[in-house]
Design an enzyme around this catalytic site. Sequence first.
Site, PDB file in Angstrom:
ATOM      1  N   ARG D 100       0.823  -1.213   0.000  1.00  0.00           N
ATOM      2  CA  ARG D 100       0.000   0.000   0.000  1.00  0.00           C
ATOM      3  C   ARG D 100       0.855   1.261   0.000  1.00  0.00           C
ATOM      4  O   ARG D 100       0.440   2.314  -0.472  1.00  0.00           O
ATOM      5  CB  ARG D 100      -0.902   0.007   1.230  1.00  0.00           C
ATOM      6  CG  ARG D 100      -1.937  -1.093   1.232  1.00  0.00           C
ATOM      7  CD  ARG D 100      -2.665  -1.136   2.557  1.00  0.00           C
ATOM      8  NE  ARG D 100      -3.591  -2.261   2.612  1.00  0.00           N
ATOM      9  CZ  ARG D 100      -4.723  -2.242   3.292  1.00  0.00           C
ATOM     10  NH1 ARG D 100      -5.067  -1.170   3.978  1.00  0.00           N
ATOM     11  NH2 ARG D 100      -5.507  -3.281   3.295  1.00  0.00           N
ATOM     12  N   GLU D 171     -11.015  -1.469  -5.398  1.00  0.00           N
ATOM     13  CA  GLU D 171     -11.469  -0.474  -4.419  1.00  0.00           C
ATOM     14  C   GLU D 171     -10.507   0.695  -4.358  1.00  0.00           C
ATOM     15  O   GLU D 171      -9.323   0.548  -4.653  1.00  0.00           O
ATOM     16  CB  GLU D 171     -11.576  -1.118  -3.027  1.00  0.00           C
ATOM     17  CG  GLU D 171     -12.415  -0.286  -2.044  1.00  0.00           C
ATOM     18  CD  GLU D 171     -12.189  -0.649  -0.577  1.00  0.00           C
ATOM     19  OE1 GLU D 171     -11.077  -1.081  -0.223  1.00  0.00           O
ATOM     20  OE2 GLU D 171     -13.116  -0.478   0.228  1.00  0.00           O
TER      21      GLU D 171
HETATM   22  C1  B12 Z   1     -10.370   1.990  12.821  1.00  0.00           C
HETATM   23  C2  B12 Z   1      -9.501   0.895  12.248  1.00  0.00           C
HETATM   24  C3  B12 Z   1      -8.931   1.140  10.998  1.00  0.00           C
HETATM   25  C4  B12 Z   1      -9.093   2.443  10.233  1.00  0.00           C
HETATM   26  C5  B12 Z   1      -7.993   3.389  10.706  1.00  0.00           C
HETATM   27  C6  B12 Z   1      -8.308   4.836  10.393  1.00  0.00           C
HETATM   28  C7  B12 Z   1      -7.180   5.688  10.819  1.00  0.00           C
HETATM   29  N1  B12 Z   1      -6.424   6.212   9.912  1.00  0.00           N
HETATM   30  O1  B12 Z   1      -6.983   5.815  12.012  1.00  0.00           O
HETATM   31  C8  B12 Z   1      -8.876   1.953   8.788  1.00  0.00           C
HETATM   32  C9  B12 Z   1     -10.205   1.471   8.246  1.00  0.00           C
HETATM   33  C10 B12 Z   1      -8.307   2.945   7.798  1.00  0.00           C
HETATM   34  C11 B12 Z   1      -7.983   0.742   9.052  1.00  0.00           C
HETATM   35  C12 B12 Z   1      -7.075   0.262   8.135  1.00  0.00           C
HETATM   36  C13 B12 Z   1      -6.347  -0.909   8.322  1.00  0.00           C
HETATM   37  N2  B12 Z   1      -6.431  -1.765   9.354  1.00  0.00           N
HETATM   38 CO1  B12 Z   1      -7.407  -1.366  10.966  1.00  0.00          CO
HETATM   39  N3  B12 Z   1      -8.518  -1.303  12.471  1.00  0.00           N
HETATM   40  C14 B12 Z   1      -9.283  -0.340  12.938  1.00  0.00           C
HETATM   41  C15 B12 Z   1      -9.972  -0.830  14.238  1.00  0.00           C
HETATM   42  C16 B12 Z   1     -11.397  -1.269  13.871  1.00  0.00           C
HETATM   43  C17 B12 Z   1     -10.053   0.156  15.380  1.00  0.00           C
HETATM   44  C18 B12 Z   1      -8.757   0.837  15.751  1.00  0.00           C
HETATM   45  C19 B12 Z   1      -9.085   1.987  16.660  1.00  0.00           C
HETATM   46  O2  B12 Z   1      -9.210   3.106  16.206  1.00  0.00           O
HETATM   47  N4  B12 Z   1      -9.344   1.702  17.960  1.00  0.00           N
HETATM   48  C20 B12 Z   1      -9.694   2.692  18.956  1.00  0.00           C
HETATM   49  C21 B12 Z   1      -8.440   3.243  19.642  1.00  0.00           C
HETATM   50  C22 B12 Z   1      -8.856   4.236  20.709  1.00  0.00           C
HETATM   51  O3  B12 Z   1      -7.773   2.166  20.254  1.00  0.00           O
HETATM   52  P1  B12 Z   1      -6.276   1.685  19.877  1.00  0.00           P
HETATM   53  O4  B12 Z   1      -5.931   2.190  18.514  1.00  0.00           O
HETATM   54  O5  B12 Z   1      -6.187   0.230  20.102  1.00  0.00           O
HETATM   55  O6  B12 Z   1      -5.358   2.471  20.909  1.00  0.00           O
HETATM   56  C23 B12 Z   1      -5.519   2.298  22.309  1.00  0.00           C
HETATM   57  C24 B12 Z   1      -4.691   1.180  22.915  1.00  0.00           C
HETATM   58  O7  B12 Z   1      -4.269   0.198  21.985  1.00  0.00           O
HETATM   59  C25 B12 Z   1      -3.545   1.840  23.615  1.00  0.00           C
HETATM   60  N5  B12 Z   1      -2.295   2.009  22.915  1.00  0.00           N
HETATM   61  C26 B12 Z   1      -2.055   2.293  21.624  1.00  0.00           C
HETATM   62  N6  B12 Z   1      -0.769   2.441  21.425  1.00  0.00           N
HETATM   63  C27 B12 Z   1      -0.135   2.258  22.591  1.00  0.00           C
HETATM   64  C28 B12 Z   1       1.185   2.311  22.940  1.00  0.00           C
HETATM   65  C29 B12 Z   1       1.567   2.070  24.255  1.00  0.00           C
HETATM   66  C30 B12 Z   1       2.994   2.121  24.618  1.00  0.00           C
HETATM   67  C31 B12 Z   1       0.584   1.767  25.211  1.00  0.00           C
HETATM   68  C32 B12 Z   1       0.966   1.485  26.571  1.00  0.00           C
HETATM   69  C33 B12 Z   1      -0.741   1.729  24.851  1.00  0.00           C
HETATM   70  C34 B12 Z   1      -1.105   1.978  23.549  1.00  0.00           C
HETATM   71  O8  B12 Z   1      -4.052   3.103  23.924  1.00  0.00           O
HETATM   72  C35 B12 Z   1      -4.995   3.536  22.948  1.00  0.00           C
HETATM   73  C36 B12 Z   1      -6.050   4.352  23.633  1.00  0.00           C
HETATM   74  O9  B12 Z   1      -6.792   3.544  24.562  1.00  0.00           O
HETATM   75  C37 B12 Z   1      -9.085  -2.067  14.619  1.00  0.00           C
HETATM   76  C38 B12 Z   1      -9.791  -3.242  15.324  1.00  0.00           C
HETATM   77  C39 B12 Z   1     -10.349  -2.924  16.661  1.00  0.00           C
HETATM   78  N7  B12 Z   1      -9.577  -2.513  17.635  1.00  0.00           N
HETATM   79  O10 B12 Z   1     -11.536  -3.059  16.852  1.00  0.00           O
HETATM   80  C40 B12 Z   1      -8.560  -2.525  13.256  1.00  0.00           C
HETATM   81  C41 B12 Z   1      -7.201  -3.225  13.150  1.00  0.00           C
HETATM   82  C42 B12 Z   1      -6.221  -2.592  14.094  1.00  0.00           C
HETATM   83  N8  B12 Z   1      -6.812  -2.982  11.742  1.00  0.00           N
HETATM   84  C43 B12 Z   1      -6.162  -3.972  11.219  1.00  0.00           C
HETATM   85  C44 B12 Z   1      -5.654  -4.012   9.895  1.00  0.00           C
HETATM   86  C45 B12 Z   1      -4.986  -5.288   9.453  1.00  0.00           C
HETATM   87  C46 B12 Z   1      -5.810  -2.938   9.030  1.00  0.00           C
HETATM   88  C47 B12 Z   1      -5.411  -2.903   7.571  1.00  0.00           C
HETATM   89  C48 B12 Z   1      -4.113  -3.566   7.178  1.00  0.00           C
HETATM   90  C49 B12 Z   1      -6.542  -3.360   6.660  1.00  0.00           C
HETATM   91  C50 B12 Z   1      -6.891  -4.778   6.737  1.00  0.00           C
HETATM   92  N9  B12 Z   1      -6.090  -5.706   6.289  1.00  0.00           N
HETATM   93  O11 B12 Z   1      -7.959  -5.056   7.184  1.00  0.00           O
HETATM   94  C51 B12 Z   1      -5.356  -1.390   7.312  1.00  0.00           C
HETATM   95  C52 B12 Z   1      -3.947  -0.893   7.651  1.00  0.00           C
HETATM   96  C53 B12 Z   1      -3.682   0.423   7.108  1.00  0.00           C
HETATM   97  C54 B12 Z   1      -2.340   0.841   7.576  1.00  0.00           C
HETATM   98  N10 B12 Z   1      -1.400   1.005   6.663  1.00  0.00           N
HETATM   99  O12 B12 Z   1      -2.118   0.986   8.747  1.00  0.00           O
HETATM  100  C55 B12 Z   1      -6.061  -5.142  12.139  1.00  0.00           C
HETATM  101  C56 B12 Z   1      -4.679  -5.426  12.708  1.00  0.00           C
HETATM  102  C57 B12 Z   1      -4.487  -6.933  12.705  1.00  0.00           C
HETATM  103  C58 B12 Z   1      -3.325  -7.485  13.378  1.00  0.00           C
HETATM  104  N11 B12 Z   1      -2.392  -6.737  13.870  1.00  0.00           N
HETATM  105  O13 B12 Z   1      -3.300  -8.712  13.427  1.00  0.00           O
HETATM  106  C59 B12 Z   1      -7.178  -4.806  13.189  1.00  0.00           C
HETATM  107  C60 B12 Z   1      -6.926  -5.365  14.582  1.00  0.00           C
HETATM  108  C61 B12 Z   1      -8.489  -5.363  12.600  1.00  0.00           C
HETATM  109  C62 B12 Z   1      -8.451  -6.841  12.372  1.00  0.00           C
HETATM  110  N12 B12 Z   1      -8.900  -7.661  13.319  1.00  0.00           N
HETATM  111  O14 B12 Z   1      -8.052  -7.300  11.320  1.00  0.00           O
HETATM  112  N13 B12 Z   1      -8.179   0.244  10.299  1.00  0.00           N
END
Ligand code: B12
Lengths: 142, 142, 483, 483
Positions: D100, D171
Amino acid sequence: MAEYTLILGVIGSDVHAVGNKVLEVALEEAGFHVVNLGVLVSQQEFIEAAIETDADAILVTSLYGHGEIDCRGLKDALIEAGLDDVLLYIGGYLVIGSQRWEDVEDKFRAMGFDRVYPPGTMVEDFLPQLRADLARQRGESH
Amino acid sequence: MAEYTLILGVIGSDVHAVGNKVLEVALEEAGFHVVNLGVLVSQQEFIEAAIETDADAILVTSLYGHGEIDCRGLKDALIEAGLDDVLLYIGGYLVIGSQRWEDVEDKFRAMGFDRVYPPGTMVEDFLPQLRADLARQRGESH
Amino acid sequence: MKNLHNQLDWDAVEEERQEVLTQWPTGSEVDYEEGARYIRSLPRSRNFALCLQDAKEKGITLTQPRAGVPVAVDHLDLLRFLQNEGEADLLPTTIDSYTRQNRYQEAEQGLEESRREGRALLNGFPAVNHGVDTNRRIIDGTKVPVQIRHGTPDARLLAEITLAAGFTAFEGGGISYNIPYAKQVPLEASIRHWQYIDRLAGRYQELGADINREPFGPLTGTLVPPCVSHSVAILEALLAAEQGVKHITLGYGQCGNLVQDTAAVQTLNRLAQEYLEQAGFPDVVLTTVFHQWMGGFPSDEARAFGVISVGAAAAALARATKVIVKTPHEALGIPSKEANAEGLRTTKQVLNMLKDQMFPETDALEQERMMISRETKALVDRALELGDGSTAAGAVRAFAAGVVDVPFAPSRMNAGKTMPARDNEGAVRFLSTGNLPFAKDILDFHRDCLARRGETEGRKPSFQMVVDDIYAIGKGMLVGRPR
Amino acid sequence: MKNLHNQLDWDAVEEERQEVLTQWPTGSEVDYEEGARYIRSLPRSRNFALCLQDAKEKGITLTQPRAGVPVAVDHLDLLRFLQNEGEADLLPTTIDSYTRQNRYQEAEQGLEESRREGRALLNGFPAVNHGVDTNRRIIDGTKVPVQIRHGTPDARLLAEITLAAGFTAFEGGGISYNIPYAKQVPLEASIRHWQYIDRLAGRYQELGADINREPFGPLTGTLVPPCVSHSVAILEALLAAEQGVKHITLGYGQCGNLVQDTAAVQTLNRLAQEYLEQAGFPDVVLTTVFHQWMGGFPSDEARAFGVISVGAAAAALARATKVIVKTPHEALGIPSKEANAEGLRTTKQVLNMLKDQMFPETDALEQERMMISRETKALVDRALELGDGSTAAGAVRAFAAGVVDVPFAPSRMNAGKTMPARDNEGAVRFLSTGNLPFAKDILDFHRDCLARRGETEGRKPSFQMVVDDIYAIGKGMLVGRPR
Ligand code: B12
Ligand code: B12
């Protein structure tokens, strides 16, 4: 309380921006000086920012699954840059798919991270630990 | 084709009536003479009906999970009543919870049932088998 | 004016009780006044009747599973698991089928074997065999209220034992626990037995112990048109109120069309309120329970989650006071506790996501409500007319005449002349109305609904449609279209 | 009058192609005329564009998962599994994140390691590295149409390779695959790259090979108000149509309020149709895609099934042409193929149970449609005005001026001055409208919506509300109420 400087950033080709934004606001509210590099951050950018701001800790985020590849050599590069005492945290979805958490944690500890946090970690979940680590570190290094 | 007489009934304290009704209609449509005893049928009632109508097969239903207790001794009682050549089928949820089907089948075969059918068996699933068994049995006994 | 003449005389009941309590040795443990004191001592959060009343006021929908295993410690473990891991707001104790048929001897045998073999040989909890003290341990061991759920034409001893033990809710009724659950039991008998139970519950209520009573709404669980289950619910509500019951929850089993399901929940409440007021019982606290699809389920768990969710959505949008939850194992057998908790959590997620939304008010909804109301009134009014002052007699005569007629019911007391089928939008209509005393336009309405479906499918409405509808949800559809 | 002046000259594109095809060795395998012949030879049931067109005519909703693993045989196994066990109507090929970002070298390394270690080290299928022939094997090996899904600002080489291989749907778009997926890429650049892709797709179309193009509807997936995603969708539809694309699917990510979700799907279709007709493209086949909730999911699988089902219900009731399905593993990591198939089957069950029902037409729905339409028109009209005849320039300037502004977007091309939050019924509104060119009554509307929620919750609308809403569905709610 002395102010601590934290570097935030989402490493590699990862663009997940929402958690990064939430972390920034919450950690600022918690009284930290936050330098947020946003998404798509390279290892080099983390290191430069840490040097420039004399940071106390680097909080790496990786959500998209390539964290394992993206973080290779980061700790060595930090040491090389004389930043061995900067705390190094990572959180997010660190590998592809769901693997046993213990294995993931071990893997990233072995890569030089001081703390490794699983998906869904809330700010209140790691804040006490972060404060304690920072206090200990400052106690040691000053 | 000679007409075959089938006894239908839901054994024991079981009141599941819907499948029984569906079976009755479908088997009649398939050309059998069906004697449907309905729900809450005791072993004795099955036996009496089979004697009275000179039945070719008894199709026992048990859905509610007590089938194991309810069917104990049924085969012996049939033999005692001189009905050893009447085909004995059972279908439904024969035990409590979901156990390995092979074990359930073995258990009920050991209890003297000629055929044992799992939950969700549709009429078209067992009709060919039933016809074949009936034909073979008539061939043998006449 | 209250229908007080229908209330059983307590002294007479006392006499009858002496006989009932000797039906099985554990009967001797019953002391209803001590039971009432115990119930009064429970906090509000552990009284079933009061929790429902509070939920009604807040306008939220509570979750409740079905669950029961024979051995008491296992049963308590199960309930605690559903409370903690399933976040159940309300708990059940589902009774085994031998107890339901008063076959305590067989229940005893099944219980002993279950203990010995370390696996369940009964499909529920034999509460009579366990006795008062063991039942009390269930109440003492749980943080949310617990209800007895069964299917027993003569549940007098079961009620005696479980109310004395501190259960604050008791499901069932003289019609709803006979017609779908028995073959030969006369309605006179079962209604009389349930008047006893209602009188007993009313006695607890007099002593200040709030008891919830819930007629079994879904009946045979299979394509029961709302007016049929509503009629039974209203008749049983009247029967219960006459005996002094003050907390009544009326039930409805999901049919699957969202307009019909919403209209059904709404009319159930309104109609029952009307009839209760007319009969002189304006102070009864009425709540509703929505049963997720009660007919055949898909055996695939993923598909089952879909069925569960559609039911949860309907319950939330219609604002039922509680929802009885199915599990992904429904078509596999009695569920594991994990599967049961999963069904609860799926349901809760859907409820929470929809709790601030309502099913939209439209002409179609009003039309459906009107239809259900007119149909239900036709049945209930005729039944009450036949009763000539006695609700019980009215119910008996109504069933005998096929005025109320439950599809697929095993009971010989049921005329069995009606046959339901879905219309083009999946609402459950009548293919045959049997002797239901419907006005001509209502009869036409049902005929037209099915004719339209027939046109769409290029076939005449027939029993094959009914069979297709019986299988439909299990095969991943709502309307059983020909393939 | 067609906006023909915006169409790229094919000769110029041909020149550019020679450069693009050398970006990675596999580029040399591309022969687009052979690709078009191959696509023409596919039966209708394996052409993505035509399957969607047929579904639209039938008024049904098709299912499609997301899925992609690095190694080709594994990927084909995965797709076949989803086709057979998940009964997917349409298939995807999700591209990994290095590809990508055009980092083919890192993708190569990840692919090699994945092969060596026997586990996936890439989060998708590196189609460029695999080359045309291997991609063709994916199409040959599947019975339903397959689409390329990614998030690539410059996807020219990816498009060349996958269209030549026989994929019939691609897409993305110059805005929707930049703003949520990049930080520094200028919009001019990404839009120009996507004009190339659309022109290429248009070229296939000229050769009789029907190709479906789908802007990425959900953008950042997190509380994106419908007018924002609609504006981007319409601008990209115009951009695609200008280059000769004839099959366009416009997307919307579930917000969670059923009225808003229904209104959004309905207006998306109508508005886009209007703009396309105005611009001289009445013959484009427009379809819609509904994305089940794209933000944070609950980590509990049972709860995730609930979220999936609510999304499926909304898609069915709103009659989207297809629904993109989440899995119970969404919050756990990239799903196992079994979990993916489960999400598909749950969705299909809900779709089937609701396909003969429609979300009721009410004043509230009409009001919501009107609101979304007025808001969307305000943004799109202003953007087109800024473009002064050039849709591309209009889009670039609109983003620079914050006229279109996507919440939570990482891109510096995005003003980032808007902030969304839910109202009391869970509909997504604006907490801050930034520079959106809204009329005063629209601004008031949003303020009032959030003020009412604030009152209910006893707090002022603030960023804390937004944070609570971001977490809400993951924690089992829709509206992030304070605890
Ligand atoms: C929204 C989302 C997207 C959006 C992102 C929009 C944007 N630009 O922000 C879009 C649709 C664009 C997207 C794209 C992709 N995504 Co996405 N996405 C999500 C989703 C649904 C929610 C993430 C989110 O916003 N959560 C809410 C925030 C508040 O939580 P958070 O990010 O987890 O952060 C919190 C904690 O993790 C923590 N935290 C974060 N960082 C750190 C660091 C430290 C040190 C500490 C202590 C804590 C901490 O604190 C944060 C606040 O509470 C997740 C799944 C889920 N969680 O339900 C998948 C997910 C993360 N995505 C995933 C993937 C694979 C992708 C894609 C590759 C597409 C795909 N193959 O499906 C692309 C990647 C694009 C790229 N180059 O990065 C996967 C990752 C899989 C994995 N690692 O095995 C997930 C888990 C979905 C899945 N089950 O497949 N995504
Ligand atoms: C509807 C229903 C009810 C209704 C029944 C109304 C009535 N009077 O008919 C009500 C609500 C009253 C009810 C009550 C109970 N039920 Co119930 N019920 C069901 C349900 C949902 C559907 C059954 C049905 O009608 N299926 C449709 C018909 C067409 O299919 P069928 O009956 O399976 O019959 C077909 C085949 O099995 C086959 N077949 C049947 N017999 C035979 C015989 C032969 C020889 C052959 C070859 C084939 C064959 O052909 C039939 C036509 O295709 C099932 C679960 C499910 N399947 O989804 C649970 C289920 C059968 N019930 C169950 C239980 C436990 C009960 C209760 C004890 C209550 C409780 N604890 O929850 C009581 C028992 C009351 C009693 N004494 O019997 C369990 C049984 C569990 C087990 N064995 O482990 C089930 C599986 C639900 C569950 N998962 O817990 N139930």
